[in-house]
Design a protein around this motif. Structure first.
Motif, PDB file in Angstrom:
ATOM      1  N   SER A 241       0.848  -1.189   0.000  1.00  0.00           N
ATOM      2  CA  SER A 241       0.000   0.000   0.000  1.00  0.00           C
ATOM      3  C   SER A 241       0.881   1.236   0.000  1.00  0.00           C
ATOM      4  O   SER A 241       2.092   1.150   0.194  1.00  0.00           O
TER       5      SER A 241
ATOM      6  N   ASP B 283       1.080   5.575   1.073  1.00  0.00           N
ATOM      7  CA  ASP B 283       0.568   6.799   1.702  1.00  0.00           C
ATOM      8  C   ASP B 283       1.210   7.969   0.972  1.00  0.00           C
ATOM      9  O   ASP B 283       2.376   8.296   1.207  1.00  0.00           O
TER      10      ASP B 283
ATOM     11  N   LYS C 148       2.768  10.902   2.892  1.00  0.00           N
ATOM     12  CA  LYS C 148       4.041  10.636   3.565  1.00  0.00           C
ATOM     13  C   LYS C 148       5.118  10.171   2.599  1.00  0.00           C
ATOM     14  O   LYS C 148       6.236   9.874   3.030  1.00  0.00           O
TER      15      LYS C 148
END
Length: 126
Positions: A70, A72, A75
């Motif tokens: 996954s 983000d 970030k």
């Protein structure tokens, strides 16, 4: 200069879980492909899972259903979620960035990756 820094490795018992992180910096574009590879003295280096620039994902057969990838975006970090780890998952894990791979249909070969992290060790005990 592109930099990738892995973290999250460690020692875990079989059946446990770990999440590896790959923090990306210095890449001028917001979309990129990240591949996760592992290397051991017995098996050499092999691709494990990847996430494409379009967020398509792929995991090799031996980890499918146990590992997932996954991202983000806020970030600039990509994760490898490792569940039900087994002793054969013991290896040094590396993340790598490709500016050339957009859509993932299979595990891209390591030659398509332009920048690599320093690796993080995962050790699974039975």
């Amino acid at each position: 200069q592109v930099q990738l820094v892995e973290s999250g490795g460690g020692s875990v018992q079989a059946g446990g879980s770990l999440t590896l992180s790959c923090a990306v910096s210095g890449y001028p574009y917001s979309r990129y492909c990240i591949g996760w590879f592992r290397q051991s003295p017995e098996k050499g280096r092999a691709g494990v899972a990847a996430i494409g620039a379009d967020d398509s994902t792929f995991a090799i057969h031996s980890v499918k259903g146990r590992f997932s990838v996954s991202r983000d975006n806020a970030k600039n970090t990509v994760y490898l979620h490792m569940n039900n780890v087994q002793p054969e998952d013991t290896a040094m894990y590396f993340c790598a960035l490709s500016s050339r791979v957009h859509n993932i249909l299979a595990m891209p070969r390591d030659v398509f990756f332009d920048a690599w992290g320093q690796g993080t060790q995962v050790t699974v005990s039975s």
